[in-house]
Design a protein around this motif. Structure first.
Motif, mmCIF file in Angstrom:
data_model
loop_
_atom_site.group_PDB
_atom_site.id
_atom_site.type_symbol
_atom_site.label_atom_id
_atom_site.label_comp_id
_atom_site.label_asym_id
_atom_site.label_seq_id
_atom_site.Cartn_x
_atom_site.Cartn_y
_atom_site.Cartn_z
ATOM 1 N N ALA A 1 0.827 -1.209 0.000
ATOM 2 C CA ALA A 1 0.000 0.000 0.000
ATOM 3 C C ALA A 1 0.855 1.249 0.000
ATOM 4 O O ALA A 1 0.549 2.238 -0.686
ATOM 5 C CB ALA A 1 -0.929 -0.004 1.212
ATOM 6 N N ALA A 2 1.963 1.215 0.759
ATOM 7 C CA ALA A 2 2.834 2.385 0.857
ATOM 8 C C ALA A 2 3.667 2.600 -0.407
ATOM 9 O O ALA A 2 3.827 3.729 -0.872
ATOM 10 C CB ALA A 2 3.746 2.241 2.068
ATOM 11 N N LEU A 3 4.205 1.517 -0.987
ATOM 12 C CA LEU A 3 5.089 1.660 -2.139
ATOM 13 C C LEU A 3 4.340 1.947 -3.437
ATOM 14 O O LEU A 3 4.750 2.802 -4.224
ATOM 15 C CB LEU A 3 5.948 0.395 -2.299
ATOM 16 N N PHE A 4 3.235 1.232 -3.673
ATOM 17 C CA PHE A 4 2.507 1.411 -4.928
ATOM 18 C C PHE A 4 1.562 2.608 -4.909
ATOM 19 O O PHE A 4 1.215 3.139 -5.966
ATOM 20 C CB PHE A 4 1.731 0.138 -5.283
ATOM 21 N N ALA A 5 1.145 3.031 -3.726
ATOM 22 C CA ALA A 5 0.273 4.199 -3.585
ATOM 23 C C ALA A 5 -0.978 4.085 -4.455
ATOM 24 O O ALA A 5 -1.395 5.046 -5.090
ATOM 25 C CB ALA A 5 1.043 5.486 -3.914
ATOM 26 N N GLU A 6 -1.553 2.896 -4.484
ATOM 27 C CA GLU A 6 -2.755 2.657 -5.285
ATOM 28 C C GLU A 6 -4.016 2.834 -4.446
ATOM 29 O O GLU A 6 -3.988 2.703 -3.216
ATOM 30 C CB GLU A 6 -2.729 1.237 -5.859
ATOM 31 N N ARG A 7 -5.113 3.086 -5.131
ATOM 32 C CA ARG A 7 -6.398 3.179 -4.443
ATOM 33 C C ARG A 7 -6.799 1.817 -3.890
ATOM 34 O O ARG A 7 -6.657 0.793 -4.558
ATOM 35 C CB ARG A 7 -7.494 3.643 -5.405
ATOM 36 N N ILE A 8 -7.300 1.835 -2.668
ATOM 37 C CA ILE A 8 -7.864 0.638 -2.047
ATOM 38 C C ILE A 8 -9.335 0.920 -1.831
ATOM 39 O O ILE A 8 -9.701 1.821 -1.062
ATOM 40 C CB ILE A 8 -7.174 0.325 -0.705
#
Length: 260
Positions: free
Chosen positions: A161-168
């Protein structure tokens, strides 16, 4: 107090609602907002609220730091801002003596996502999403993100979650244990208000001690945690709410907790 960036409501059901109120900026946080949230929280507790809800006005919960607040974003002393503004706000919310619900009504990104995760319970509308957006601008998760994320979802999911910074999505966040629950948009406000009322009518002192014990657990050995449980349970057992809970059970009626 007259607030500029948040709204404050004390509901007749015994809970308070703090609304992030910069809808035209997706409730992006400013220094003023970070100062007002702890003041509103203190006002709620002083007024006798037994649960506090943090939510957003408009379409977003909070889009994170307002990069236009305080001048040139690239020249802001981020360490000072975190130490003097974000960290006290986070500590105030975590140490609240009453349960804090984050009612996430829309986008929760960057520090806005972590502001939600600081709460004791996170309820999101189905259309909401969470995003650790920091690496998109060359930063690391802050506002408690590196603390709460791995504790909520484990190191693997937290790192991704931190590295890819994608929407969850709210649904995915629910499934992975990031939040407590998500509900349909049409039911959202009715649902979180019912949840808040439930906590506001509950055994407030037991809630406070439960929060303390659960937050301490990951840093304690088994022996330390068992001793903490014994200590806190001993205190809870002396409360009026415990006596009322037992009597209500024996008399087969609903308990009427006073929060003492």
């Amino acid at each position: 107090m007259e607030f500029q960036t948040v709204t404050y409501e004390l509901n007749a059901d015994g809970y308070a609602v703090i609304g992030l109120n910069r809808p035209d900026k997706m409730n992006a946080m400013t220094a003023q907002m970070r100062a007002e949230i702890p003041v509103a929280l203190a006002e709620a507790i002083k007024a006798g609220a037994r649960c506090v809800v943090l939510t957003g006005h408009g379409k977003a919960f909070c889009s994170g730091q307002d990069l236009g607040d305080g001048g040139n974003a690239a020249e802001i002393d981020l360490e000072r801002v975190l130490r003097d503004e974000y960290n006290p706000m986070v500590q105030n919310l975590v140490s609240s003596p009453v349960p804090v619900i984050a009612a996430v009504n829309g986008a929760a990104a960057g520090a806005g996502a972590n502001l939600a995760l600081v709460a004791d319970v996170v309820i999101a509308t189905k259309s909401a999403y969470f995003m650790e957006a920091f690496t998109r601008i060359g930063l690391i998760p802050d506002a408690g993100g590196t603390y709460f994320l791995p504790r909520l979802v484990g190191p693997a999911k937290a790192m991704g979650a931190a590295l890819f910074a994608e929407r969850i999505s709210a649904e995915e966040a629910d499934q992975m244990g990031l939040i407590w629950e998500h509900v349909e948009d049409t039911e959202f406000e009715t649902h979180w208000r019912a949840r808040a009322a439930h906590l506001a009518h509950g055994p407030t002192e037991a809630y406070r001690r439960t929060k303390k014990a659960l937050r301490a657990s990951l840093g304690n050995s088994l022996e330390e945690q068992l001793n903490l449980e014994a200590h806190e349970q001993g205190r809870a057992g002396k409360s009026r709410d415990f006596k009322e809970g037992v009597m209500a059970f024996l008399e087969k009626r609903k308990a009427h907790f006073e929060g003492r």
